[in-house]
Design an enzyme around this catalytic site. Structure first.
Site, PDB file in Angstrom:
ATOM      1  N   ASP A 215       0.869  -1.183   0.000  1.00 54.28           N
ATOM      2  CA  ASP A 215       0.000   0.000   0.000  1.00 54.28           C
ATOM      3  C   ASP A 215       0.902   1.229   0.000  1.00 54.28           C
ATOM      4  OD1 ASP A 215      -2.236   1.900   0.536  1.00 54.28           O
ATOM      5  OD2 ASP A 215      -3.349   0.060   0.918  1.00 54.28           O
ATOM      6  N   HIS A 237       1.742   1.383  -3.284  1.00 52.04           N
ATOM      7  CA  HIS A 237       0.933   2.304  -4.069  1.00 52.04           C
ATOM      8  C   HIS A 237       1.578   3.664  -4.270  1.00 52.04           C
ATOM      9  CE1 HIS A 237      -2.945  -0.075  -2.786  1.00 52.04           C
ATOM     10  NE2 HIS A 237      -2.140  -0.761  -3.574  1.00 52.04           N
TER      11      HIS A 237
END
Length: 376
Positions: A215, A237
């Protein structure tokens, strides 16, 4: 006469003794000082003992502590100036719960890892590919809440069940030499393993972290004067602002991301605001950022997030202003998009981009509201 003198002398000595009684007070003071001594805790009882004694120790050493299932290693409310040292491997029992596994608060606190120390979440016990979106309830790892003029240094975190550092209500907090290693989650269902989530803080300095996760490497949801420098971010991410909006604090002001590398990630540079929400994003700088192996977006800035997903329709309630991108460069996969900008009319302004070069991916045909100084 002799008898009277003797009685007088005894009375005088007695009065002197009474008057001298306060001289004992420094001894009590010394005793109180020694109670704030160095304390070492270990094994299966170490967490409970440390929690019980935390305000009595100036230095708390946690050596191979086994934290019981469903228990927070609660080091909140430490006395000013306390040092916490992790030695060996800190482990955590298994239970489905929200956590956190560790929580620290106080003023002038130092948290550090000794050489070779590791906090091992053994996250595979919880990983199911769903993160916080369902499946097993997973504990967050480390709450760095309400820390003032403090530092966290040389901490190695292995395989977090879900989000790692939650930084909230911090003032002048430095995190240096942090390693977040959830690489095992790439093939074992790790998800939402954000490394650093920042909210409602003023003065956060994160230097030279090494992150492999699934993430955001950094997500600033709110806060001022946040600096993220020298990071190595793998997987995940990217380095993000937001999503901004929909919280009690929706202001991001003065964020600098500098001298960072992002590789094998879904995104590189990302700013996202919430559809229909209000707030502010201003004074954000990305400088000297190198991207490689980016799968989806090299640069993505959008004002359309709702329930964690883009809607395709931007709103203007959270304007993005005074945004600087300086020497942001690198490569995106051929199936990805180099740059994507989706701004509501007039909601993005005062942008300065120089030395921005993202190649390898596609050129988006869906960009909207591109302000002067930027390109898509």
């Amino acid at each position: 006469m002799a008898s009277s003198l003797k009685l007088g002398l005894i009375a005088l000595l007695g009065a002197t003794a009474v008057n001298a009684a306060p001289a004992a007070e420094p001894v009590l003071g010394t005793s109180l000082l020694t109670s704030r001594a160095s304390c070492t805790f270990s094994g299966s009882s170490g967490a409970a003992e440390a929690i019980k004694s935390k305000t009595s120790c100036s230095t708390i050493t946690l050596s191979n502590v086994e934290v019981p299932a469903g228990t927070t290693l609660d080091l909140t409310g430490l006395k000013s100036g306390t040092t916490v040292i992790f030695e060996g491997t800190t482990t955590f029992g298994y239970k489905e719960w929200e956590g956190p596994l560790v929580s620290v608060s106080g003023t002038s606190i130092t948290v550090q890892g000794a050489s070779g120390a590791q906090l091992n979440g053994d996250g595979a016990r919880w990983w199911d590919g769903k993160g916080t979106n369902g499946g097993k309830t997973k504990p967050k790892f480390f709450y760095a809440h309400s820390l003032t003029n403090s530092k966290i240094e040389n901490i190695y975190i292995k395989n977090s069940p879900v989000q790692v550092f939650s930084i909230n209500g911090a003032k002048e907090l430095t995190l240096s030499g942090i390693t977040v290693d959830t690489a095992d989650g790439d093939s074992n269902g790790g998800h939402n393993t954000d490394a650093f989530d920042v909210g409602s803080s003023n003065g956060v300095y994160i230097t030279s972290p090494i992150v492999h996760n699934q993430d955001d490497c950094l997500a600033v949801n709110s806060g001022t004067n946040v600096h993220f420098t020298g990071a190595q971010c793998t997987g995940g991410h990217g380095i993000s602002i937001g999503s901004v909006g929909g919280r009690s604090d929706n202001t991001v002001d003065g964020v600098t991301v500098e001298s960072c590398t992002i590789k094998d990630s879904d995104n590189g540079v990302r700013i996202k605001t919430v559809y229909g929400a209000t707030g502010t994003v201003q004074g954000v700088t990305y400088k000297d950022i190198t991207l490689s192996g980016i799968a989806k977006y090299g640069i993505v800035i959008e004002q359309d997030y709702e329930n964690g997903s883009p809607t395709g329709t931007p709103t203007s309630g959270v304007p993005i202003t005074d945004l600087t991108l300086d020497n942001v460069h690198g490569t995106v996969a051929s199936s990805g998009v180099d740059t994507y900008i989706l701004c509501a009319s007039g909601a993005c302004s005062d942008w300065s981009w120089s030395g921005v070069s993202i190649t390898g991916g596609q050129t988006s045909k869906k960009c909207k509201g591109i302000p002067s100084g930027a390109s898509c």
